[in-house]
Design an enzyme around this catalytic site. Structure first.
Site, mmCIF file in Angstrom:
data_model
loop_
_atom_site.group_PDB
_atom_site.id
_atom_site.type_symbol
_atom_site.label_atom_id
_atom_site.label_comp_id
_atom_site.label_asym_id
_atom_site.label_seq_id
_atom_site.Cartn_x
_atom_site.Cartn_y
_atom_site.Cartn_z
ATOM 1 C CD GLU A 174 -3.303 -0.964 0.543
ATOM 2 O OE1 GLU A 174 -3.805 0.155 0.659
ATOM 3 O OE2 GLU A 174 -3.871 -1.910 -0.043
ATOM 4 C CG HIS A 247 -3.031 2.621 4.885
ATOM 5 N ND1 HIS A 247 -3.918 3.407 4.205
ATOM 6 C CD2 HIS A 247 -2.819 1.531 4.095
ATOM 7 C CE1 HIS A 247 -4.246 2.841 3.055
ATOM 8 N NE2 HIS A 247 -3.593 1.694 2.966
ATOM 9 C CB CYS A 382 -4.559 9.852 3.269
ATOM 10 S SG CYS A 382 -4.815 9.011 4.811
#
Ligand code: SUG
Length: 458
Positions: A174, A247, A382
């Site tokens: 990711e 995350h 993000c």
């Protein structure tokens, strides 16, 4: 040579919507089915980028992927004209239509893992686009991100682009959301903290997926040829993944010589933090700032409050302007750019007070409203892919995407012209939406001087 951290943010695309596509991302689940405002979302994201420029930072803009992803819908068996495909998919598999409409490339922290030229033996910046295989809507970003990154960082003397890791469960990756570079100053070699959720032994979450594997982190280290003395691999605490920490950047953030994280973030956390200190370069010829670590106790901030407030998804910004003062090793004051959600949480506010008064580089806080992205689980950190860069490397970046006042104003008026005020799940069936988005993206590629960026332009 002086280096600085440059942020490249995903410009929020015109199909931003709330489809509940990400198991384990509590905000995405909570806001599923709500009516989104693509226009407000994109303006909020743009304002964040502009604030960074006002704070003396260099800021890049990453254009959104083309949506809907008709090629994927065809691959999934839908046929006929674009309108046929949209109406069939809407009728028989609305979740697939939503996935192919997702504006998820906005979360640029997941676009790739990036390592600094100071850290790589060949002296180039290395990029690996993330395969994002855990969810369908994110897995279809990879090809576009790979192409975009090579267009923007296209000088092989400075930039090295790797293939994404194999699209197979044991290499689930990711990107930079699970990678933290810590360094005394950007001009010095750094340590890469790479965090994974599964792959070592039997420890793994029970409720939600772990999206990053140990094997993926190890492959990234090999690809980028990072010396093992400058790497620390750590496993996420499976219990926090099960509480919505999908995350690592939802529970920890680092910048330069400062790392802040929740005490429950990692498996064997004390051991990992000791390892970081042990591997931290000792003062040699270059002056060396100590590594400062702020661990937030559960008593101060519960994991639940960390997830709802997204305090750890703040951006940390060096207050010194490298262009004026250079990346001075002693210029360590930092601003915490936090999401406004923190203001609604007493725990987060107390934690921020504690952070500001404690002995660490953070001396100021500012709040930014990113509610549209936040409702899908995407905070300030993000939305950005950060790249530590020298002036020579920055000069090699495609200049059309670097934000200045002219580009800021053009993008603002472009958003106001082309974006819908509202978008619901039912609106995804509107046969005029694909053309509307194409017209917008066509113009965007022109604004950013990226001809033939999109397949429909070729
Ligand atoms: O992958 N949300 C994104 C949020 C990504 C946040 N990025 C970082 N933490 N770096 C995700 O879960 C929700 C889309 C939807 O439900 O419509 C979504 O994909």
């Amino acid at each position: 040579m002086l280096y600085q951290e440059v942020n490249f943010d995903g410009l929020i695309g015109p199909s931003h919507n709330y489809a509940g596509l990400s198991p384990g991302n509590i905000a995405s689940d909570k806001h599923k089915g709500e009516i989104a405002s693509p226009r407000q979302a994109a303006l909020q994201g743009l304002e964040k980028m502009w604030r960074l420029v006002q704070l003396g930072q260099i800021q890049g803009v990453l254009p959104p992927a083309p949506r809907p992803d008709i090629a994927t819908l065809r691959r999934l068996g839908f046929g006929g004209s674009v309108s046929d495909i949209i109406s069939q998919a809407h009728r028989t598999a609305p979740h697939l239509l939503a996935a192919c409409y997702s504006a998820s490339t906005m979360w640029a922290a997941n676009a790739a893992t990036v390592t600094a030229s100071r850290d790589c033996p060949d002296g180039r910046i290395h990029f690996t686009p993330a395969n994002l295989i855990t969810t369908l809507h994110r897995s279809i970003e990879t090809d576009y991100s790979a192409t975009l990154l090579t267009r923007i960082f296209n000088d092989p003397a400075h930039f090295c682009h790797h293939s994404p890791l194999p699209g197979q469960a044991s290499f689930a990756d990711e990107g930079a959301a699970n990678h933290t570079r810590l360094c005394s100053s950007h001009s010095q070699q750094g340590i890469s903290l790479l965090v994974y959720g599964r792959g070592s032994g039997r420890l793994s979450p029970k409720v939600y997926p772990a999206r990053q594997t140990l094997a993926a982190c190890e492959a990234l280290v090999r690809q980028h040829q990072l010396p093992s003395a400058n790497v620390v691999l750590a496993q996420q605490n499976p219990n926090v993944i099960d509480q919505g920490v999908f995350h690592h950047d939802v529970i920890g953030v680092g910048h330069r010589n400062f790392l802040m994280l929740h005490e429950d973030s990692l498996v064997n956390q004390q051991h990992i933090l000791d390892q970081l200190q042990r591997q931290w370069p000792q003062s040699g010829r270059a002056p060396c700032n100590p590594l400062v670590i702020a661990e937030f106790s559960s008593k101060l901030l519960s994991v639940k409050a960390a997830v709802t407030s997204y305090l750890f998804n703040s951006q940390l910004i060096s207050l010194s302007d490298p262009a004026l003062s250079g990346d001075r090793p002693d210029a360590t004051e930092m601003l915490l750019l936090a999401p406004t959600n923190c203001l609604a949480s007493d725990e987060a506010m107390n934690a921020i007070d504690w952070l500001i008064t404690a002995d660490n580089p953070v001396s100021a806080v500012e709040y930014i409203d990113l509610s549209q992205s936040m409702n899908n689980g995407g905070g300030p950190a993000c939305l950005r892919l950060r790249v530590p860069m020298s002036q020579a490397e920055l000069n090699a970046v495609h200049p059309g995407i670097l934000l200045d006042v002219t580009l800021y104003n053009r993008l603002k008026s472009w958003i106001n012209t082309h974006y819908r005020e509202q978008l619901s799940a039912a609106d995804l069936a509107d046969p005029s939406l694909p053309t509307e988005i194409q017209v917008a993206l066509n113009e965007l590629a022109e604004i950013l001087v990226l001809p033939n960026l999109y397949p429909f332009q070729v």
